[in-house]
Design an enzyme around this catalytic site. Sequence first.
Site, PDB file in Angstrom:
ATOM      1  CG  ASP A 121       2.677 -22.954  67.045  1.00 14.79           C
ATOM      2  OD1 ASP A 121       2.593 -23.058  66.244  1.00 14.79           O
ATOM      3  OD2 ASP A 121       2.181 -22.850  68.378  1.00 14.79           O
ATOM      4  CG  ASP A 133       5.283 -26.420  64.270  1.00 14.18           C
ATOM      5  OD1 ASP A 133       4.266 -24.592  64.709  1.00 14.18           O
ATOM      6  OD2 ASP A 133       5.333 -26.432  65.360  1.00 14.18           O
TER       7      ASP A 133
END
Length: 373
Positions: free
Chosen positions: A37, A211
């Site tokens: 992430d 992201d």
Amino acid sequence: MVGQDSLSVPLQSHQDFLWTAQIQIGTPPLNYTVAVDTGSADMWLDASIFNTSASSTLDKTHQAFTIRYDMGEVSGYIASDHVSLQGRKVENQTFGIATNISDANIPQGVQGVMGMAGQRLSRLQATPFWQNLPLNRSIFSIYLKSMNQSGISAVPSDGILSLGTMNESMIAGPFNNLATVNPDTWSVPFSGINVSNHIVQVPFNTNAVIDSGTIMVGGPRNAIEEFYSQFDGASEIRGEPGFFSFQCASVPQVYLAFGNAQYKLKPADLILSEAQYAPDDRDGQPDSDDFKCVGSFFAMDAGTSWIVGGSFLKNVYTVFNNEMPRQIGFAPLNAKTFESEVLPVGLPSNARLLSPSHWILACFVAALYIFRS
């Protein structure tokens, strides 16, 4: 090229929604599957999976932590232990043990998160794991393979996370390097969207967080509504504010613009899932315009920044450079299978049809991305 102080880590796709890596924690080391992430900085493990009694080197601090997501939150206590990735060990790495995970919509098989952003984003006030690894360079790069694409034949996994290096054999052109706008987030200037020659403009100094922890692309409501105005039969889904459906049979060409280049998204990457079958005639026979799909672009009611996730990242090779000047680089993929395409800012060719095989593409209508308050 991968050397002694760099790593090439295979990634696993979870329903084309989230990509994970295998890490080892404890003494003796046990395997855990964590999401990669770039939108967060902390590592945490699900307490229902993590065996706290299995490691002789685990140190429980019992200090509480909470990480708030836009969709739910994670809370628990802080611990430290030896953490390894492909044999490279970081001793006494700080991470969270999550005793409560509420509404975070994490797919089955994902046991935690490995944050790749800067330390000042850390809710645990800890140095991110990847920055503690002995790497020859403070960079990492990501390649994500689409679930419906065969991908690069030399890559048997669903993707690759390269730490301390990049894989130049995967790229087909020069990098478009963009300076980050924040020393801790992976956020870069965003120039707008091209939808079959219709330009969705964004204000000057608009930024986008790149992201890997979400599949979707999120932006301000007015821009997303304008975006979907170019899709046949598009409308906001009742009971799911911010999410839109449209006719699966006809999808416009979409390009995201960064700096002086724009990048084409594959039609399948504009779809999260088939939403419904709604025949519009009396004979009951299914026609192509009877199928509605949920879009991967969604509206955020607050703020002007964007979140750009896997729907875009699957179409480029991305390097996250933590050295000075800190920057993100995008390059086209070196494989015709990906239809990876970059071109100067301008107008692309006309839209094309989405093949029927994409009508039943299934993903979660939820995303894991950090709430940045």
